[in-house]
Design a protein around this motif. Structure first.
Motif: not given
Length: 201
Positions: A63-67, A72-74, A119-120, A126-127
């Motif tokens: 969440k902190g990186y991939a706004k 997808t997060l939901v 997706n990330v 993030l990686k």
């Protein structure tokens, strides 16, 4: 002394024959195989629970990186909630519908994690994040443990199902236990049999 022994001998022989007959009918073999399969299923559930416990940490880190990946997060969060809400007991292992519902819920979570990991790829920061790398490694290990646990469960189910269907144990299975075949684990969702992609090379 000899008369008492002569009277006792036929009874002893009858008990020995009865015990031998019962042993041949799977009196001990069937519950042993059943309990082994149930124990293997408990390990499958244990590994799925381990994965479910990691998902909130993964979602929070991403969440902190991939706004842009909120949708997808939901979906991953919802899939985790569904996967943890569908419960199955050892008594349900002979019910194909209940086993299929559990497998489907876990498959949906696998798919969601796979999409999230794919997706990330677009987030280099993030990686390289230590927390993400640790979670990635743990998820990869968990998927491997899940695969091993499912294989062990399927082996135990095959052994149990074979035992209750072969002579002479089939007699004890039907007459004494009313045993039903257990359902092996099968991937019911397309791609559910493939671990989520967590390789960022």
């Amino acid at each position: 002394m000899s008369r008492a022994f002569n009277r006792f001998l036929p009874r002893f022989a009858l008990v020995a024959v009865a015990a031998g007959s019962l042993a041949g009918c799977g009196v001990n073999t069937i519950p042993t195989a059943e309990e082994n399969a149930k124990a293997k299923w408990a390990e499958v559930q244990n590994q799925y629970q381990r994965r479910a416990d990691l998902v909130p940490n993964l979602v929070a880190t991403v969440k902190g990186y991939a706004k842009q990946e909120q949708d997808t997060l939901v979906k991953v969060t919802e899939a985790r909630a569904k996967a943890t809400s569908v419960q199955i007991t050892a008594a349900d292992l002979t019910d194909p519908a209940k086993v299929a519902a559990y497998q489907n819920a876990q498959g949906q979570l696998s798919q969601g994690l796979g999409r999230l990991m794919a997706n990330v790829e677009a987030y280099p920061d993030l990686k390289s994040n230590e927390n993400f790398l640790a979670l990635q490694s743990q998820l990869e290990g968990t998927e491997n443990r899940i695969a091993v646990a499912r294989r062990d469960y399927n082996d135990a189910v095959q052994s149990y199902n074979t035992t209750i269907r072969t002579f002479p144990a089939v007699i004890g299975a039907k007459v004494i236990y009313g045993a039903k075949p257990m359902v092996p684990f099968q991937a019911t969702t397309p791609g559910a049999d493939t671990a989520p992609k967590v390789n960022f090379n």
